[in-house]
Design a protein around this motif. Structure first.
Motif, PDB file in Angstrom:
ATOM      1  N   PHE A 115      17.476  43.938  -0.295  1.00  0.00           N
ATOM      2  CA  PHE A 115      18.212  43.508   0.892  1.00  0.00           C
ATOM      3  C   PHE A 115      17.264  43.041   1.982  1.00  0.00           C
ATOM      4  O   PHE A 115      16.138  43.528   2.099  1.00  0.00           O
ATOM      5  N   MET A 116      17.738  42.101   2.799  1.00  0.00           N
ATOM      6  CA  MET A 116      17.111  41.830   4.080  1.00  0.00           C
ATOM      7  C   MET A 116      18.170  42.085   5.148  1.00  0.00           C
ATOM      8  O   MET A 116      19.325  41.676   5.007  1.00  0.00           O
ATOM      9  N   THR A 117      17.785  42.819   6.173  1.00  0.00           N
ATOM     10  CA  THR A 117      18.705  43.189   7.243  1.00  0.00           C
ATOM     11  C   THR A 117      18.288  42.466   8.513  1.00  0.00           C
ATOM     12  O   THR A 117      17.121  42.539   8.915  1.00  0.00           O
ATOM     13  N   ALA A 118      19.219  41.762   9.130  1.00  0.00           N
ATOM     14  CA  ALA A 118      18.924  41.011  10.352  1.00  0.00           C
ATOM     15  C   ALA A 118      19.999  41.299  11.389  1.00  0.00           C
ATOM     16  O   ALA A 118      21.169  41.475  11.059  1.00  0.00           O
ATOM     17  N   GLY A 119      19.575  41.353  12.645  1.00  0.00           N
ATOM     18  CA  GLY A 119      20.554  41.592  13.692  1.00  0.00           C
ATOM     19  C   GLY A 119      19.920  41.655  15.069  1.00  0.00           C
ATOM     20  O   GLY A 119      18.720  41.396  15.235  1.00  0.00           O
ATOM     21  N   TRP A 120      20.737  41.984  16.038  1.00  0.00           N
ATOM     22  CA  TRP A 120      20.294  42.101  17.428  1.00  0.00           C
ATOM     23  C   TRP A 120      20.760  43.445  17.959  1.00  0.00           C
ATOM     24  O   TRP A 120      21.890  43.876  17.696  1.00  0.00           O
ATOM     25  N   ASP A 121      19.882  44.131  18.709  1.00  0.00           N
ATOM     26  CA  ASP A 121      20.308  45.361  19.388  1.00  0.00           C
ATOM     27  C   ASP A 121      19.715  45.416  20.789  1.00  0.00           C
ATOM     28  O   ASP A 121      18.817  44.637  21.144  1.00  0.00           O
ATOM     29  N   ARG A 122      20.230  46.339  21.584  1.00  0.00           N
ATOM     30  CA  ARG A 122      19.872  46.428  23.001  1.00  0.00           C
ATOM     31  C   ARG A 122      18.427  46.864  23.222  1.00  0.00           C
ATOM     32  O   ARG A 122      17.863  46.656  24.292  1.00  0.00           O
ATOM     33  N   LYS A 123      17.815  47.499  22.223  1.00  0.00           N
ATOM     34  CA  LYS A 123      16.477  48.063  22.402  1.00  0.00           C
ATOM     35  C   LYS A 123      15.362  47.063  22.103  1.00  0.00           C
ATOM     36  O   LYS A 123      14.420  46.925  22.882  1.00  0.00           O
ATOM     37  N   LYS A 124      15.461  46.356  20.984  1.00  0.00           N
ATOM     38  CA  LYS A 124      14.380  45.469  20.564  1.00  0.00           C
ATOM     39  C   LYS A 124      14.812  44.024  20.381  1.00  0.00           C
ATOM     40  O   LYS A 124      14.002  43.194  19.973  1.00  0.00           O
ATOM     41  N   GLY A 125      16.075  43.718  20.670  1.00  0.00           N
ATOM     42  CA  GLY A 125      16.529  42.340  20.528  1.00  0.00           C
ATOM     43  C   GLY A 125      16.673  41.939  19.073  1.00  0.00           C
ATOM     44  O   GLY A 125      17.085  42.733  18.235  1.00  0.00           O
ATOM     45  N   PRO A 126      16.319  40.670  18.736  1.00  0.00           N
ATOM     46  CA  PRO A 126      16.472  40.196  17.362  1.00  0.00           C
ATOM     47  C   PRO A 126      15.402  40.784  16.439  1.00  0.00           C
ATOM     48  O   PRO A 126      14.225  40.831  16.809  1.00  0.00           O
ATOM     49  N   GLN A 127      15.821  41.196  15.263  1.00  0.00           N
ATOM     50  CA  GLN A 127      14.889  41.818  14.307  1.00  0.00           C
ATOM     51  C   GLN A 127      15.296  41.514  12.873  1.00  0.00           C
ATOM     52  O   GLN A 127      16.461  41.251  12.592  1.00  0.00           O
ATOM     53  N   ILE A 128      14.298  41.598  11.990  1.00  0.00           N
ATOM     54  CA  ILE A 128      14.523  41.465  10.549  1.00  0.00           C
ATOM     55  C   ILE A 128      13.765  42.585   9.837  1.00  0.00           C
ATOM     56  O   ILE A 128      12.599  42.845  10.148  1.00  0.00           O
ATOM     57  N   TYR A 129      14.439  43.231   8.893  1.00  0.00           N
ATOM     58  CA  TYR A 129      13.798  44.239   8.052  1.00  0.00           C
ATOM     59  C   TYR A 129      14.105  43.920   6.592  1.00  0.00           C
ATOM     60  O   TYR A 129      15.236  43.568   6.250  1.00  0.00           O
ATOM     61  N   VAL A 130      13.092  44.050   5.756  1.00  0.00           N
ATOM     62  CA  VAL A 130      13.253  43.826   4.320  1.00  0.00           C
ATOM     63  C   VAL A 130      13.251  45.175   3.613  1.00  0.00           C
ATOM     64  O   VAL A 130      12.356  46.002   3.829  1.00  0.00           O
ATOM     65  N   VAL A 131      14.268  45.398   2.787  1.00  0.00           N
ATOM     66  CA  VAL A 131      14.347  46.606   1.971  1.00  0.00           C
ATOM     67  C   VAL A 131      14.147  46.185   0.528  1.00  0.00           C
ATOM     68  O   VAL A 131      14.992  45.498  -0.056  1.00  0.00           O
ATOM     69  N   ALA A 132      13.008  46.566  -0.060  1.00  0.00           N
ATOM     70  CA  ALA A 132      12.679  46.183  -1.427  1.00  0.00           C
ATOM     71  C   ALA A 132      13.450  47.048  -2.426  1.00  0.00           C
ATOM     72  O   ALA A 132      14.102  48.034  -2.066  1.00  0.00           O
TER      73      ALA A 132
END
Length: 217
Positions: A115-132
């Motif tokens: 999976f790759m997880t992408a989104g926006w939150d109030r703490k760090k703004g836009p982010q992407i995380y890859v789950v292998a």
């Protein structure tokens, strides 16, 4: 979706996909092709949306076994909904990625999905995380996955730049998906894109006949 079978009767048969996510100035774009295949060249669906919403401003791009990916994202969506009620606030993107990581790691012997997880939150703004596949978690500014990604590493390295505008990033993602779909025989269909910012979530669908054309096509 990408999966390698080990049964002797279907050994060597695989399926494929192309997924992508990129951070721009103020938001993130996540996208995929729409072709789902089984048995190598057998196309089971041309309209599969591989970008799945797990919370208001958090989406996942899936690669691997479709059944495994759907089961994991469904469990993650339920967990995050419960988490947001407990915390009385939307979950962080890293929290969503960590839920997926834990699910993948605890079931790494049974699952064939990444999976790759992408989104926006109030703490760090836009982010992407890859789950292998095994549950490893990585934070990245741009990432690609699936069988089609092998054809576009050079393009992504050359064309991605930090702090792109929304329009530049959407065009970058569209071009990358179009290039992958043009080369990978198990990626294709339409391009599904989701643009996530603080203010809104916008879904963009680029039909196959509207995708950019390149010199070899």
């Amino acid at each position: 979706m990408e999966k390698h079978y080990t049964d002797s009767k279907v050994k060597g048969v695989s399926t494929g996909t192309t997924i992508l996510a990129a951070v721009f100035d103020g938001g993130v774009v996540i996208g995929s092709d729409s072709r789902a295949s089984i048995g190598g060249d057998y196309i089971s669906s041309k309209t599969m949306n591989k970008v799945i919403q797990v919370h208001d401003r958090i989406f996942c791009g899936i690669a691997g076994s479709l059944a495994d990916a759907q089961a994991v994202t469904k469990a993650a969506k339920s967990h995050l909904s419960f988490h947001s009620v407990q915390m009385e606030s939307p979950p962080l993107v890293v929290a969503a990625a960590s839920v997926l990581k834990d699910l993948c790691y605890k079931n790494k012997e049974e699952l064939q999905a990444g999976f790759m997880t992408a989104g926006w939150d109030r703490k760090k703004g836009p982010q992407i995380y890859v789950v292998a596949l095994g549950g490893m978690l990585l934070n990245q500014q741009v990432t690609i996955g699936g069988s089609g990604s092998t054809y576009i590493f050079g393009y992504v390295d050359a064309k991605y730049k930090p702090n792109m505008t929304r329009e530049e990033c959407v065009q970058f993602a569209t071009n990358a998906l179009a290039l992958a779909m043009g080369r990978d025989n198990v990626s294709g269909g339409v391009a599904h894109l989701v643009v996530i910012t603080e203010k809104e979530v916008e879904h963009v669908v680029v039909p196959g006949d509207k995708l950019p054309r390149f010199h070899d096509e």
